[in-house]
Design a protein around this motif. Sequence first.
Motif, short mmCIF file in Angstrom:
data_model
loop_
_atom_site.label_atom_id
_atom_site.label_comp_id
_atom_site.label_asym_id
_atom_site.label_seq_id
_atom_site.Cartn_x
_atom_site.Cartn_y
_atom_site.Cartn_z
N LYS A 233 34.09 -15.19 33.04
CA LYS A 233 33.87 -15.77 31.72
C LYS A 233 34.48 -17.16 31.62
CE LYS A 233 33.55 -11.41 29.16
NZ LYS A 233 34.15 -10.56 28.10
N ARG A 234 35.59 -17.38 32.30
CA ARG A 234 36.27 -18.68 32.25
C ARG A 234 35.39 -19.80 32.79
NH1 ARG A 234 40.50 -21.03 35.65
NH2 ARG A 234 41.66 -22.56 34.42
N PHE A 235 34.49 -19.47 33.72
CA PHE A 235 33.57 -20.47 34.25
C PHE A 235 32.75 -21.07 33.11
CE2 PHE A 235 29.21 -21.40 35.60
CZ PHE A 235 29.42 -22.32 36.62
N PHE A 236 32.22 -20.23 32.24
CA PHE A 236 31.35 -20.71 31.17
C PHE A 236 32.12 -21.39 30.04
CE2 PHE A 236 29.08 -17.27 33.29
CZ PHE A 236 27.87 -17.90 33.59
N THR A 237 33.28 -20.84 29.68
CA THR A 237 34.05 -21.46 28.60
C THR A 237 34.61 -22.80 29.02
OG1 THR A 237 36.01 -20.19 29.29
CG2 THR A 237 34.64 -19.24 27.56
N SER A 238 35.11 -22.90 30.25
CA SER A 238 35.66 -24.18 30.74
C SER A 238 34.57 -25.21 30.94
CB SER A 238 36.42 -23.96 32.05
OG SER A 238 37.52 -23.10 31.86
#
Length: 370
Positions: A233-238
Motif C-alpha cells: 500500500k505504501r507504494f501507492f500512497t507515497s
Amino acid sequence: DSAPEPEVRHKTPTSVSATHRQSYYLFIFPAVDFLRNLFSKTLGISGEKVLDELTLEGVARYIQSGACKNIICMVGAGISTSAGIPDFRSPETGLYANLQKYNLPYPEAIFQIDYFKKHPEPFFALARELYPGLFKPTVCHYFIKLLKDKGLLKRCYSQNIDTLERVAGLESEDLIEAHGTFYSSHCVSFMCRSEYSMDWMKVKIFSDDIPKCEKCNSLVKPDIVFFGENLPKRFFTSMAMDFPRCDLLIIMGTSLQVQPFAALVGRVSKSCPRLLINLEKAGGVSPHNFPWWRLLNARSFRDVAHISTCDDGCLALADLLGWKAELEEMVKREHEKIDSKAKEEQANQSAVATGKAETGKAETGKTKAE
C-alpha cells in the motif's frame, strides 16, 4: 495519468512484432512535433524547458544550479549486476535464461504466486543463491546514498529484493521497495498471516527446509511481491505524494517492462527532466499504449539517455558534479566495513564450532571413563 493503476505486479505484454514496431516508429517520428501538441496531456511531453542541454553535462549543471532539490531514483536489477547478482532478462547471463535446472514450465513461474503455493522448492533453492548478506552494494547504490547525504534524494523506488539499498545506508523512509523485501516474511494463509523475522527465514532456507508456519503449518513466504500479488500500500500512497514534487527523475538498471512500476515515469510533471542510465534504452508500452521512451528520446526537451553500466554512469555524473573522489572513498570505506564484519562473524562461527567440538570430545571422554 488519470487512468487507474493496476494493483498487481505484471509484465507488460508485447502486442505487435518487432518488424511492425519498427515500421510504426519510422512512420511516427516525422510527426513528433504534431504529436507533442496532440498528446501533451496524456503523454506529458510538453512543458517548460529545464535542461540547457540534453546530456549528462546538462543534468549535472541542473543539479548544481540549486533548482533541483527533490530527486527520485527508480532502480531495477541492473544496479546490482556488478555485485554478482544476475538481472532478469539478459539473453545469456540473466536470471530467466539460467533457470533450466528448476524444470519450470516457463521462467517467470518461479515468481508466480499460484505456482509457488504448489511448488515452493524452486523459489527457495533460488533464494539460497541470491539471499541478502552474500553481496555488497555497488557504486550505483552508494551514489544514491550520496544523493541522500547531499539532501537531494526525495525517495528511491526499487524493484529489487536484494536489500542492497538498505545495506548502502538508505533508511525505510528513503526507500519504497515496490516488489517487496526479504526483511520480513508472513504465513501465506489468509486466516493466519503470522509474521517471521529475516533471521528465522534465513535459518530455514539454508537448512534446506521449506519454511512452514509454526501455528498453522502453511507455507511461509518472504514479503516479496510475486506476479499476481498486490503491491505494498505504501507504494501507492507515497507515489501520489512524491512524484508531483519531483524535479529530477533518475531511472537506472530497469527495462521498464513490469507494471505498475514502469508507469511511474509518467507521474512526474511535464517539465521534470528524466535521466536514464542503462545498458540500453528502456520502456515497453505505456499505460496509454505508447512507446514513450523511444519516441521522446527522438525529439525530447527533457529526456536524457546515458547508455552505459549503472556504475559507470553514476561515476561519470559524480565526476561532473565534483563528487567522484567522495563517492569512491565512500565505496572503499563501506566495503572495508562489510568485509571486516564478515571476517568477524566468520571467526565467531568458527569459535562456536570449535567450542561445540571440544565439548563433544569432553563428553565422549567422560562417557568412556565412566
